[in-house]
Design a protein around this motif. Sequence first.
Motif, PDB file in Angstrom:
ATOM      1  N   ASP A  89       0.986  -1.056   0.060  1.00  0.00           N
ATOM      2  CA  ASP A  89       0.122   0.041  -0.254  1.00  0.00           C
ATOM      3  C   ASP A  89       0.948   1.469  -0.082  1.00  0.00           C
ATOM      4  N   GLY A  90       0.171   2.538  -0.095  1.00  0.00           N
ATOM      5  CA  GLY A  90       0.774   3.754  -0.177  1.00  0.00           C
ATOM      6  C   GLY A  90       1.044   4.309   0.570  1.00  0.00           C
ATOM      7  N   ALA A 100       9.026  -6.044  -5.283  1.00  0.00           N
ATOM      8  CA  ALA A 100       8.436  -5.309  -4.641  1.00  0.00           C
ATOM      9  C   ALA A 100       7.788  -4.048  -5.695  1.00  0.00           C
ATOM     10  N   VAL A 101       5.976  -4.009  -5.522  1.00  0.00           N
ATOM     11  CA  VAL A 101       5.165  -2.765  -6.264  1.00  0.00           C
ATOM     12  C   VAL A 101       4.788  -1.721  -5.152  1.00  0.00           C
ATOM     13  N   VAL A 102       5.461  -0.463  -4.673  1.00  0.00           N
ATOM     14  CA  VAL A 102       4.459   0.162  -4.067  1.00  0.00           C
ATOM     15  C   VAL A 102       3.262   1.105  -5.109  1.00  0.00           C
ATOM     16  N   PHE A 103       2.561   1.131  -4.224  1.00  0.00           N
ATOM     17  CA  PHE A 103       1.392   1.969  -5.196  1.00  0.00           C
ATOM     18  C   PHE A 103       1.425   2.860  -4.583  1.00  0.00           C
ATOM     19  N   GLU A 149       0.790   6.798  -2.787  1.00  0.00           N
ATOM     20  CA  GLU A 149      -0.463   7.116  -1.536  1.00  0.00           C
ATOM     21  C   GLU A 149      -1.359   7.256  -1.535  1.00  0.00           C
ATOM     22  N   GLY A 150      -1.762   7.214  -0.182  1.00  0.00           N
ATOM     23  CA  GLY A 150      -2.692   6.668  -0.570  1.00  0.00           C
ATOM     24  C   GLY A 150      -4.287   5.474  -0.889  1.00  0.00           C
ATOM     25  N   GLU A 151      -2.609   5.137  -2.088  1.00  0.00           N
ATOM     26  CA  GLU A 151      -3.800   3.649  -2.565  1.00  0.00           C
ATOM     27  C   GLU A 151      -3.215   2.596  -2.266  1.00  0.00           C
ATOM     28  N   ASP A 152      -4.110   0.848  -2.035  1.00  0.00           N
ATOM     29  CA  ASP A 152      -3.992  -0.208  -1.897  1.00  0.00           C
ATOM     30  C   ASP A 152      -4.390  -0.339  -3.304  1.00  0.00           C
ATOM     31  N   PRO A 153      -3.766  -2.153  -3.346  1.00  0.00           N
ATOM     32  CA  PRO A 153      -4.403  -2.521  -4.321  1.00  0.00           C
ATOM     33  C   PRO A 153      -6.230  -2.434  -5.005  1.00  0.00           C
ATOM     34  N   ALA A 162       5.126   4.285   6.395  1.00  0.00           N
ATOM     35  CA  ALA A 162       5.300   4.133   8.006  1.00  0.00           C
ATOM     36  C   ALA A 162       4.653   2.161   8.009  1.00  0.00           C
ATOM     37  N   GLY A 163       3.592   2.130   6.945  1.00  0.00           N
ATOM     38  CA  GLY A 163       3.172   0.204   6.901  1.00  0.00           C
ATOM     39  C   GLY A 163       4.204  -0.689   5.684  1.00  0.00           C
ATOM     40  N   ILE A 164       5.096   0.225   5.114  1.00  0.00           N
ATOM     41  CA  ILE A 164       6.139  -0.684   4.522  1.00  0.00           C
ATOM     42  C   ILE A 164       7.379  -0.417   5.520  1.00  0.00           C
TER      43      ILE A 164
END
Length: 639
Positions: free
Chosen positions: A312-313, A337-340, A342-346, A316-318
């Motif tokens: 998820d973008g 790895a792929v990062v979306f 900020e504020g987005e998830d898959p 802190a979670g990453i």
Amino acid sequence: MAISNQTTEKVRERADIEEVVNDYVSLKRKGQNLWACCPFHQEKTPSFSVSPSKQIYKCFGCGKAGDTIQFIMDIEGVGFNEAIKHLAQKYGIEIEESNAPSTPEEIQQYNEKESLLIVLNYAKNHFAENLKSEEGRSIGLSYFKERGFDAEIIEKFELGYAQNSWDGLLTAGKKAGFETETLMKAGLILEKDGEKWYDRFRGRVIFPFHNLSGKAIAFGARILTNDKKQPKYINSPETEVYHKSDVLYGIYQAKQAIRQHDLCFLVEGYTDVISLHMAGIPNVVASSGTSLTENQIKLIKRFTDNVTVLYDGDPAGIKASLRGIDMLLEGGLFVKAVVFPEGEDPDSYSRKVGKERFASYLKEKSQDFIRFKIGLMWEESREDPIARADGIRQVIHSIGKVGDAMVRNLYVKDASRLLEIDENLIHAEINKHFLSQQRRKDWKEKHMDSPSPQEEFLPVEKPKTDYGNILMLQEKETIRILITYGWEKISEELHVCEYLMQETGELQFETPVYKRMFEYYKQALKKGILPGTDYFLQGNDNEIKQVVIDMVSHKYELSELWEKRFQIFTIKEADDLAKTVYSSVLRLKRRVVHKMLQETMEKMKSAEDADIQELQRVYMEVKSYQVTIDKQLGMVISN
């Protein structure tokens, strides 16, 4: 009721070992057999072998072995009857029941685990039916439609709804004949004040967890109101059939696609998995909000060596979930790895941009773990040299988790270029923090019962030869030749089995399992049956099955290139079967005679004077027989 023998035989005939095992691990052909990393223990080099010609499997690491039925029993943790039912369902075979009474073993197989699976699958169907009720349509189905879930995806994942009532499932379950205790053991109901029970899931949409064979084993449930006193998600408790550290959400629906694409996408939640399926990406599983575990990694590795983690973008979670990358690397997987944004998830991003742009984003933004971690490190430590040094160490430590030395060395070169650090410094850091520890760990595992490095230099008493064990090995070799070549001829009129029966008739096999096999062989011959390996593999003696598989499984095969391309020919035991059989009989007799000599010597040590002379006579007579055998054996070997 027991399953009929006719059904069992149909399953044995139809079930193909390659097809069955391929549902659980990714097999690769090498020589005549198929190989994979063993699904029963952790390993980095494949030692699990499947023989399509013999219809058996054998792990040369942990020793697990058997046929298609035994494989299902081992991998699913079920009894014989359930394994037959599983395979019958896979191959469309109608199950016929026998009128014969069930044995105690068959009754035991239908144990608590089977009862829990039955009630959990009843609950799954109950929740699915609830979507058709007025409450289910207006609340549960409306939520799924808002998320874009169509009827096909709802059916594929067997989604459902738990009605907002105190004991809807409890009441329905009891009417269906399920005991309150069974419902509670399955984690479906809770107890209050020692005498009242109520549903665990109420007023929530339901996401079933499935095992690899597609049976519901647990549930995740999401609340649809803004009640801050209630958790957003609740899950089934651990039971006899559900251990959250062993399970990945969506693995049943994804396993074939993961093998086909040789890639697994790893996400966090249920809706992420479902959204990717709707976006045309079915090779995806979720850790479902829990920290990634070793057993979950082993589960992924059954189907592929390649994992792409979708983050998820949320910076802190990453950062909090980075440990999962190191665990994946330790598990022998290749990680990207792929990062979306900020504020987005898959889930949100796939719905926002659509199928094609989402698939393109995954391809374009996928990066190996080194570049991913370096990118995070630069972002966090632009103006802080100490933080940057710590980040570099973390990147290097991750490289140290890679088990394959060649791949690790390539990563070192890549990191050296990207970080502008000398390769030798990186290797030194890896050796300092990881390789020395790994060597100690590997040494301890390899020498669990061996002396420590310091003890190795102490003088030790030379162990006595275990002649009983040597005899056992030769008995095994004799039985192997008997069941492998018994119907072959060593002369125009004499079969191998006839010769072995004549020459070993006066000998008594001492190892119980080989003694039984020899007796079964003789009984089969009397009935006009020539018993080969299949005869013993289809019997009911599991110890004999394991022995036969061990006899016919070979860890290494000679490449056909030796003969076809290089014209290098090797001598095989079947090329001169008469010599092979004759030599085996002589060796067996020699082992028996040698054991007799040792036993006679032991008796002489404690014998009375009056008995010594007789024992000496026996010893010399047996010794003379041994000399004769040695001469004959020497002639065979030198020919």
